[in-house]
Scaffold this active site. Structure first.
Site, mmCIF file in Angstrom:
data_model
loop_
_atom_site.group_PDB
_atom_site.id
_atom_site.type_symbol
_atom_site.label_atom_id
_atom_site.label_comp_id
_atom_site.label_asym_id
_atom_site.label_seq_id
_atom_site.Cartn_x
_atom_site.Cartn_y
_atom_site.Cartn_z
ATOM 1 C CD GLU A 131 -5.026 4.305 -2.412
ATOM 2 O OE1 GLU A 131 -6.205 4.145 -2.102
ATOM 3 O OE2 GLU A 131 -4.082 4.071 -1.643
ATOM 4 C CG HIS A 133 -1.972 0.998 1.223
ATOM 5 N ND1 HIS A 133 -1.721 2.332 1.451
ATOM 6 C CD2 HIS A 133 -3.304 0.899 0.967
ATOM 7 C CE1 HIS A 133 -2.858 3.008 1.338
ATOM 8 N NE2 HIS A 133 -3.829 2.157 1.042
HETATM 9 P P1 PGA Z 1 -9.386 6.254 1.122
HETATM 10 O O1 PGA Z 1 -8.201 5.205 1.162
HETATM 11 O O2 PGA Z 1 -10.615 5.549 0.624
HETATM 12 O O3 PGA Z 1 -9.526 6.734 2.521
HETATM 13 O O4 PGA Z 1 -8.968 7.335 0.190
HETATM 14 C C1 PGA Z 1 -8.163 4.054 0.380
HETATM 15 C C2 PGA Z 1 -6.888 3.321 0.671
HETATM 16 O O5 PGA Z 1 -5.847 4.005 0.750
HETATM 17 O O6 PGA Z 1 -6.895 2.101 0.863
#
Ligand code: PGA
Length: 235
Positions: free
Chosen positions: A154, A97
């Protein structure tokens, strides 16, 4: 079938986990073609594993972990291994992550070892990548491993704002995601791709209805059980 990952990050004590569960388990649920994975902190995996046994939801719901040791069982003080995760019925694990890469200095090599451990114990690894580094982040994997993982795209800046956040709280726009989908599909044509970053009930439909996305990773919005149920209704 869409995968919806609830990433609680480093939040909730056991009382708050129980409160979340009380609200969540009373629904209302709609029958949906989704697989929900709840990812609490390590210390609450057993608790959530037990709670999950009592839920009657009209969709699949299983347990996930936010991280895993890059090593097997052994002299690695403080580590939680894939074998231990399997023992409490973890089905999915997030590897690399962006918050782990940023705050815990995880390298692509670390992430690759974590994936290896997860696969060895039949746990589905979800490898998080961003736009700037995805080639290096995925460069550690051969074609065989790429077929066995899932990718989470992400953009770090899209992560919701909360204590310690590296994000700005605005989800990526669909054009950005589609461009990334094209690049990622070129590298890993058969690998399912999830989107993460400020997914909430107000925008979940956009991502969940996109045919090239296999699901979403929901952080902040999943920490509130009512808001999370609303997201499930959008699937
Ligand atoms: P968020 O985070 O939905 O709070 O933006 C998602 C993640 O980083 O797993």
């Amino acid at each position: 079938m869409k995968l919806i990952i609830a990433n609680w990050k480093a939040t909730k004590n056991s009382m708050e986990v129980n409160q979340w569960w009380q609200t969540f388990s009373s629904g209302p649920f709609e029958k949906k073609d989704v697989h929900v994975v709840v990812n609490p902190a390590f210390i609450h995996l057993q608790l959530v594993s037990d709670l999950l046994k009592s839920v009657h939801a009209p969709f699949q719901i299983t347990l996930g972990a936010q991280d895993v040791s890059p090593f097997p069982d052994g002299t690695y003080t403080g580590a939680v291994t894939a074998r231990m995760l399997k023992d409490v019925a973890v089905t999915h694990v997030i590897a690399g992550h962006s918050e782990r890469r940023r705050w815990f200095h995880e390298t692509p090599q670390d992430v690759s070892l974590k994936v290896e451990q997860a696969l060895h114990h039949d746990i589905h690894p979800i490898v998080s990548v961003d736009r700037e580094n995805f080639r290096t982040q995925l460069g550690q994997f051969d074609d065989e491993s790429l077929r066995q993982i899932m990718i989470m795209y992400e953009p770090p800046e899209a992560i919701s704002m909360m204590a310690g956040s590296i994000g700005k709280g605005t989800s990526a726009d669909i054009a950005d995601i589609e461009e990334m989908l094209t690049s990622l599909k070129r590298l890993a044509p058969e690998t399912p791709i999830l989107y993460g970053g400020s997914v909430k009930s107000a925008n979940a439909k956009t991502f969940l209805s996109h045919s090239a996305l296999s699901g979403v990773v929901v952080g902040t919005a999943s920490m509130d059980a009512q808001e999370f149920i609303k997201i499930l209704h959008e699937a």
